[in-house]
Design a protein around this motif. Structure first.
Motif, PDB file in Angstrom:
ATOM      1  N   UNK A 234     -10.185 -20.004  36.280  1.00 16.41           N
ATOM      2  CA  UNK A 234      -8.737 -20.070  36.483  1.00 16.41           C
ATOM      3  C   UNK A 234      -8.298 -21.436  36.962  1.00 16.41           C
ATOM      4  N   UNK A 235      -9.133 -22.062  37.812  1.00 16.46           N
ATOM      5  CA  UNK A 235      -8.708 -23.350  38.361  1.00 16.46           C
ATOM      6  C   UNK A 235      -9.889 -24.296  38.501  1.00 16.46           C
ATOM      7  N   UNK A 236      -9.597 -25.531  38.363  1.00 13.09           N
ATOM      8  CA  UNK A 236     -10.622 -26.575  38.442  1.00 13.09           C
ATOM      9  C   UNK A 236     -10.117 -27.687  39.358  1.00 13.09           C
ATOM     10  N   UNK A 465     -13.253 -36.409  29.551  1.00 12.51           N
ATOM     11  CA  UNK A 465     -12.516 -36.683  28.318  1.00 12.51           C
ATOM     12  C   UNK A 465     -12.527 -35.516  27.338  1.00 12.51           C
ATOM     13  N   UNK A 466     -13.412 -34.562  27.546  1.00 14.16           N
ATOM     14  CA  UNK A 466     -13.496 -33.450  26.606  1.00 14.16           C
ATOM     15  C   UNK A 466     -14.497 -33.686  25.490  1.00 14.16           C
ATOM     16  N   UNK A 467     -15.125 -34.848  25.473  1.00 11.71           N
ATOM     17  CA  UNK A 467     -16.097 -35.154  24.414  1.00 11.71           C
ATOM     18  C   UNK A 467     -17.233 -34.127  24.370  1.00 11.71           C
ATOM     19  N   UNK A 468     -17.756 -33.829  25.553  1.00 13.10           N
ATOM     20  CA  UNK A 468     -18.889 -32.907  25.606  1.00 13.10           C
ATOM     21  C   UNK A 468     -18.444 -31.481  25.235  1.00 13.10           C
ATOM     22  N   UNK A 469     -17.238 -31.120  25.684  1.00  8.18           N
ATOM     23  CA  UNK A 469     -16.689 -29.805  25.354  1.00  8.18           C
ATOM     24  C   UNK A 469     -16.564 -29.645  23.833  1.00  8.18           C
ATOM     25  N   UNK A 581      -6.845 -29.801  34.775  1.00 10.79           N
ATOM     26  CA  UNK A 581      -6.839 -28.944  33.603  1.00 10.79           C
ATOM     27  C   UNK A 581      -7.828 -29.513  32.588  1.00 10.79           C
ATOM     28  N   UNK A 582      -8.839 -28.741  32.208  1.00 14.29           N
ATOM     29  CA  UNK A 582      -9.783 -29.283  31.225  1.00 14.29           C
ATOM     30  C   UNK A 582      -9.096 -29.498  29.887  1.00 14.29           C
ATOM     31  N   UNK A 583      -9.522 -30.514  29.140  1.00 14.71           N
ATOM     32  CA  UNK A 583      -8.918 -30.756  27.827  1.00 14.71           C
ATOM     33  C   UNK A 583      -9.075 -29.516  26.942  1.00 14.71           C
ATOM     34  N   UNK A 584      -8.030 -29.212  26.174  1.00 14.96           N
ATOM     35  CA  UNK A 584      -8.100 -27.998  25.348  1.00 14.96           C
ATOM     36  C   UNK A 584      -8.887 -28.260  24.070  1.00 14.96           C
TER      37      UNK A 584
ATOM     38  N   UNK B  37      -3.626 -18.107  12.955  1.00 19.46           N
ATOM     39  CA  UNK B  37      -3.286 -19.067  14.003  1.00 19.46           C
ATOM     40  C   UNK B  37      -3.796 -18.523  15.327  1.00 19.46           C
ATOM     41  N   UNK B  38      -4.551 -19.346  16.032  1.00 20.47           N
ATOM     42  CA  UNK B  38      -5.176 -18.867  17.267  1.00 20.47           C
ATOM     43  C   UNK B  38      -4.637 -19.637  18.460  1.00 20.47           C
ATOM     44  N   UNK B  39      -4.204 -18.907  19.472  1.00 21.56           N
ATOM     45  CA  UNK B  39      -3.818 -19.532  20.734  1.00 21.56           C
ATOM     46  C   UNK B  39      -4.884 -19.129  21.747  1.00 21.56           C
ATOM     47  N   UNK B  40      -5.667 -20.114  22.173  1.00 19.42           N
ATOM     48  CA  UNK B  40      -6.793 -19.827  23.065  1.00 19.42           C
ATOM     49  C   UNK B  40      -6.375 -20.218  24.476  1.00 19.42           C
ATOM     50  N   UNK B  41      -6.114 -19.232  25.335  1.00 21.03           N
ATOM     51  CA  UNK B  41      -5.578 -19.606  26.658  1.00 21.03           C
ATOM     52  C   UNK B  41      -6.611 -19.553  27.773  1.00 21.03           C
ATOM     53  N   UNK B  42      -7.760 -18.978  27.545  1.00 25.06           N
ATOM     54  CA  UNK B  42      -8.750 -18.925  28.624  1.00 25.06           C
ATOM     55  C   UNK B  42      -8.421 -17.858  29.653  1.00 25.06           C
ATOM     56  N   UNK B  43      -8.705 -18.156  30.904  1.00 24.20           N
ATOM     57  CA  UNK B  43      -8.599 -17.134  31.944  1.00 24.20           C
ATOM     58  C   UNK B  43      -7.166 -16.935  32.429  1.00 24.20           C
ATOM     59  N   UNK B  44      -6.764 -15.679  32.544  1.00 24.53           N
ATOM     60  CA  UNK B  44      -5.444 -15.356  33.079  1.00 24.53           C
ATOM     61  C   UNK B  44      -5.434 -13.951  33.671  1.00 24.53           C
TER      62      UNK B  44
END
Lengths: 585, 144
Positions: A234-236, A465-469, A581-584, B37-44
Motif C-alpha cells: 500500500x505504501x512505500x 527508475x523502474x528499470x528493474x521492475x 510511488x513506484x513507477x507503474x 484494456x487493463x488498469x492495474x492498480x495494485x493494493x487497495x
C-alpha cells in the motif's frame, strides 16, 4: 559513474596481473581438438551435429545454451589453483569449509509460522523435536507489511501466512522456553523498515529474559530491493531512504549483536517473482557492493561488515545449472571481496547462503509430484555446497504447509543427509567438464549483469527508475507465453496432463478470526497499560533520528523497550521520509 | 456485434496487504494480449477498489489473492459494489491461492470466475468475454 571503474573493470584489471598455470598442456589440447573434430564430423549424426547446442527453457532458468558433450576443450585454460583451489581456501569455488558437510551438515531450516504466537511456539518446538537444527519463522501478512493487527488494512489477514507480531510481548510468547542462546533463528523480516522494527523486539525480549545480545545467533533479511521492488504494498518510502535504513540496521547489529547476520540479501523472492537465476544473483551482489561502499563511507572496515553478510537463493529445476550457479557465485563473491574491497579476512570472502527450493515451479495439479521436484532441487543445493536449506512442501499451491507436509520436507533433507551419502565428499561435481564450463559461463554472465547495473548508476537507481521492475515484468510475460506454448514443459500441467484432472483433498490452513480478535484485544490492553507518554516520546525521537541522519535502530530499540507497536513505528518512518510511488508498469 | 461495442476494460487489484504480484502481472499481460484494456492498480482497500472501478468505468474487476482472508475481504468488496450500484453490471473474478472449499461461497457472493494457479489465458479470456457479453446483452434489452 562514467569515469569510475566498475567492479568488473577492477576485477578484470587485477586478474590480468595474476599468473595462470593452465592444467592442460597446449599440445595435448591441440591433439584433442583434432580428434574431437573428427569424431563430431563422422561419429555424431547429422541431426545432433546441427543441434549441437540446445537452449533449455525452464521456469526461472537462465537459458544458458548446452552442448551435446563437454570436454577439456570447453575450459582450455582451466587453472587448478586460480579457478578451483581446495575447499576452505581461495577462490572458494569448491566450498567455504575444508571439510564441508563432514564437519557440520547443512542447517535444516524449515520455514514455519501461522496461527497465533502460541501456536507458532508449539510448532517451533515440534520441528525442533523432529531434528530441525534452526528455526525460520515467517510473519503474517500484516506484520510483513508493518501493520498492527488492529488496523483496518489488516482485516482478514491476521495470522494467515505466518505469525503476527505487534509488540515485544508477542515475541516473548513465540520464543517461550526456546533456548534462544543455543538455537539460531532466522527471522524473515524481509525489509529494512521491518527489520528495524521487528528485530529490536527480539533483542528486547532477550534482554527481558536476561540473555546477553552477544550470545544470540541467527539472521534477518534487511534487503531494500525486497521492500522497494519485489514487494507489492500500500505504501512505500523512497528507495534511497530505505537503503539507508538497511545500512543503519547493519551498523547497529554488527556492533551490538556480533554473531547475527545483519543482512541476508534475498535473491529468492526476486527470482520467484519473475527473473532468471542470473539476475537473482547480480541484483543481490550489486546491493552488497553498494552497501559496502556506504559502510566504507561511514568509516567502517568492509571486512568487518562482510563477515556477516548472508545470501538467500532460490533453487529451481535445471539441476546442473543450479549446482553451477552456487559454485559460480561463491567464486565471484570471493573476487569482489578480494579485488574490489581488498579483503583480508577469509570469512569476509565466504559466500554463505541459505537456499529454498523453488515455490513457483511447483504445481497445483497432482501435488505429490512436487515432492519429487523439491527433492531434486534440494539435492542440487547440497551438491552446490550451501549452508542451510528449506524444502518447499507439496501443498505450496494450496496453502502454507500443513504439519504433515512440512515434516515430509524436513524428512527430504534428512534422507539426503543420512542416506544418499552425497555429503561425504566435498564438491563432488567439481572437475566435471560440463559443470566447470557452466560455472565459468554463469559467473561471467552474473558479473556482466552487475556491470550493467553499475553502469546505469547502481542498484538504488535501477530500482528507483523502474528499470528493474520492467525487466521483471518482461520476464514474467515471456515465461507465461512459453508455458502456454508448451515450450516450457511442466509435467501434469501442460505435459502429460490427464484429461479429467481431479483435485485432491488437501488440508489447507484456515483463516481463524479468533486469533485476530485475540491480537486486537491484546493490543487494546497493551495501549492501556503502557506508559503512553514514554511511547510517544520514543516515536518522536525516532522521527527526528530519521530526519537528522542518526542510526535509526538505536531509536527503534528504545521504542521496543517502551512497548511501541509495529504499526506505530511504520507510521513514524512514513511521516519522516514521505511516501514514494513506484513507477507503474 | 455487441462484443465489439467497445474494448473490454478490466481493473486488476489486490487487497491491501497482499505482497505477491506475479499473478496479477501475468494476468495483465494475458488480457492486454487478448485486446482488453487493463488498469492495474495494485493494493487497495475494498471500498477504494470499487471507487476506482467507477472512475475508470470498467466492465470487469479482477482480484489477485495469495495469502488468505479472501472471503472476508471479498464480502466487503461486494457490499461496496452493491452500495455504489455497480454490482449488477460488473463482472467479478478472483485468482490466486485460496482454499478449494471456499470456491462455492465465493461464487455465491458474486464472482463469475475463480482461477487457481495454472489457469490458462484461454480460460480467463473466454470467461470474461462471455460474462461481459451477457451483461451487455441485458443492458441492451433494458434500453429497448
Amino acid at each position: 559513474m562514467s569515469n569510475e571503474k566498475t567492479t568488473k573493470d577492477i576485477i578484470r584489471e587485477k586478474l590480468a596481473k595474476r599468473e595462470r598455470t593452465p592444467l592442460y598442456n597446449q599440445e595435448a589440447l591441440g591433439k584433442l581438438r583434432e580428434s574431437f573434430s573428427a569424431w563430431k564430423n563422422t561419429v555424431v549424426g547429422e541431426k545432433d551435429r546441427k543441434k549441437w547446442e540446445i537452449t533449455p527453457h525452464t521456469i526461472l532458468g537462465s537459458e544458458t545454451p548446452r552442448e551435446l558433450l563437454y570436454t577439456p576443450l570447453n575450459t582450455p585454460d582451466l587453472d587448478g589453483q586460480e579457478d578451483l583451489g581446495f575447499s576452505g581456501g581461495e577462490p572458494y569455488t569448491r566450498g567455504i569449509h575444508p571439510n564441508m558437510y563432514r564437519g557440520r551438515t547443512f542447517t535444516m531450516r524449515q520455514l514455519f509460522g501461522a496461527g497465533s504466537p502460541e501456536q507458532c511456539n508449539k510448532r517451533m518446538k515440534t520441528l525442533l523435536e523432529h531434528g530441525a537444527t534452526g528455526t525460520n519463522w515467517t510473519l503474517d501478512l500484516a506484520t510483513i507489511q508493518m501493520f498492527d493487527s488492529d488496523e483496518p488494512e489488516a482485516k482478514g489477514q491476521v495470522a494467515t501466512v505466518g505469525v503476527p507480531i505487534d509488540c515485544v510481548e508477542d515475541m516473548a510468547v513465540i520464543c517461550k522456553d526456546i533456548p534462544i542462546d543455543q538455537v539460531s533463528a532466522s527471522i524473515v523480516t524481509h525489509y529494512p523498515r521491518n527489520t528495524a522494527i521487528i528485530f529490536p523486539m527480539y533483542l528486547v525480549m532477550a534482554e527481558r529474559r536476561g540473555i546477553p545480545w552477544d550470545s544470540l545467533a541467527g539472521s534477518c533479511q534487511n534487503d531494500f530491493v525486497m521492500e522497494s521492488l519485489v514487494r507489492s504494498g500500500l505504501e512505500y518510502i523512497p528507495p534511497a531512504d530505505d537503503f539507508r535504513i538497511q545500512c543503519d540496521n547493519t551498523e547497529f547489529i554488527r556492533k551490538n549483536v556480533p554473531r547475527w547476520n545483519h543482512v541476508t540479501l534475498n535473491g529468492y523472492n526476486l527470482r520467484e517473482w519473475g527473473t532468471s537465476g542470473i539476475t537473482e544473483m547480480a541484483v543481490a551482489l550489486a546491493n552488497a557492493i553498494e552497501m559496502l561502499n556506504e559502510m566504507s563511507r561511514r568509516g567502517h572496515n568492509t571486512d568487518w561488515v562482510a563477515e556477516r553478510i548472508a545470501f538467500f537463493w532460490s533453487i529451481a529445476n535445471d539441476f546442473f545449472e543450479e549446482v553451477a550457479r552456487l559454485r559460480a557465485v561463491r567464486r565471484l563473491w570471493y573476487k569482489i571481496m578480494k579485488y574490489r574491497f581488498d579483503a583480508r579476512e577469509p570469512r569476509a570472502m565466504w559466500m554463505r547462503c541459505h537456499v529454498q527450493t523453488s515455490g513457483v515451479s511447483l504445481t497445483r495439479e497432482e501435488p505429490m509430484n512436487n515432492v519429487i521436484r523439491a527433492a531434486y532441487q534440494a539435492l542440487a543445493g547440497v551438491l552446490g555446497g550451501v549452508q542451510s536449506v528449506h524444502v518447499d512442501s507439496y501443498d505450496e499451491a494450496y496453502s502454507i504447509p500443513s504439519e504433515e507436509a512440512s515434516i515430509l520436507s524436513l524428512r527430504t533433507q534428512q534422507i539426503i543427509e543420512a542416506e544418499t551419502q552425497i555429503t561425504q565428499v566435498v564438491d563432488p561435481l567439481g572437475g566435471s567438464f560440463y559443470v566447470e564450463a557452466l560455472t565459468n559461463d554463469i559467473e561471467s554472465r552474473i558479473l556482466d549483469e552487475v556491470d550493467e547495473i553499475e553502469r546505469m548508476g547502481g542498484i538504488i537507481e535501477v530500482v528507483n527508475s523502474g528499470w528493474l521492475r520492467n525487466k521483471v515484468a518482461r520476464t514474467i510475460d515471456r515465461e507465461q507465453k512459453m508455458i502456454t506454448d508448451g515450450e516450457i514443459r511442466i509435467v501434469g500441467r501442460n505435459y502429460y496432463r490427464v484429461p479429467d484432472l481431479k483435485m485432491p483433498e488437501i488440508m489447507v490452513h484456515e483463516y481463524d478470526e479468533n486469533v485476530a480478535r485475540q491480537m486486537r484485544d491484546k493490543l487494546a490492553h497493551l495501549r492501556q497499560k503502557r506508559d503512553n507518554e514514554k511511547a510517544s516520546n520514543c516515536l518522536n525521537a525516532l522521527k527526528e533520528a530519521c530526519k537528522q541522519g542518526d542510526n535509526v535502530m538505536q531509536y527503534t530499540v528504545e521504542c521496543a523497550r517502551a512497548d511501541v507497536t509495529e504499526g506505530e513505528m511504520r507510521q513514524a518512518f512514513v511521516e519522516a521520509f514521505g511516501a514514494w510511488k513506484p513507477p507503474t508498469l | 456485434m455487441i462484443n465489439n461495442r467497445r474494448k473490454i476494460r478490466v481493473l486488476l487489484a489486490q487487497f491491501p496487504l497482499e505482497n505477491h504480484s506475479k499473478g496479477i502481472i501475468t494476468v495483465a499481460g494475458m488480457l492486454r494480449d487478448a485486446g482488453m484494456e487493463v488498469v492495474l492498480i495494485g493494493n487497495e482497500l475494498p471500498e477504494r477498489i470499487i471507487d476506482t472501478a467507477i472512475q475508470e468505468d470498467v466492465d470487469v474487476i479482477g482480484i489477485s489473492t495469495y495469502c488468505g482472508g479472501e472471503l472476508a475481504l471479498s464480502i466487503d468488496l461486494m457490499e461496496a459494489a452493491e452500495e455504489k450500484e455497480i454490482k449488477e453490471h460488473t463482472v467479478f473474478l478472483l485468482g490466486g491461492i485460496f482454499p478449494p472449499k471456499n470456491a462455492e461461497k465465493l461464487e455465491e457472493i458474486g464472482f463469475s470466475g475463480l482461477f487457481p494457479p495454472s489457469a490458462t489465458q484461454e480460460e480467463i479470456v473466454s470467461c470474461i468475454e462471455e460474462a461481459v457479453a451477457e451483461i451487455r446483452q441485458k443492458a441492451l434489452l433494458v434500453i429497448r
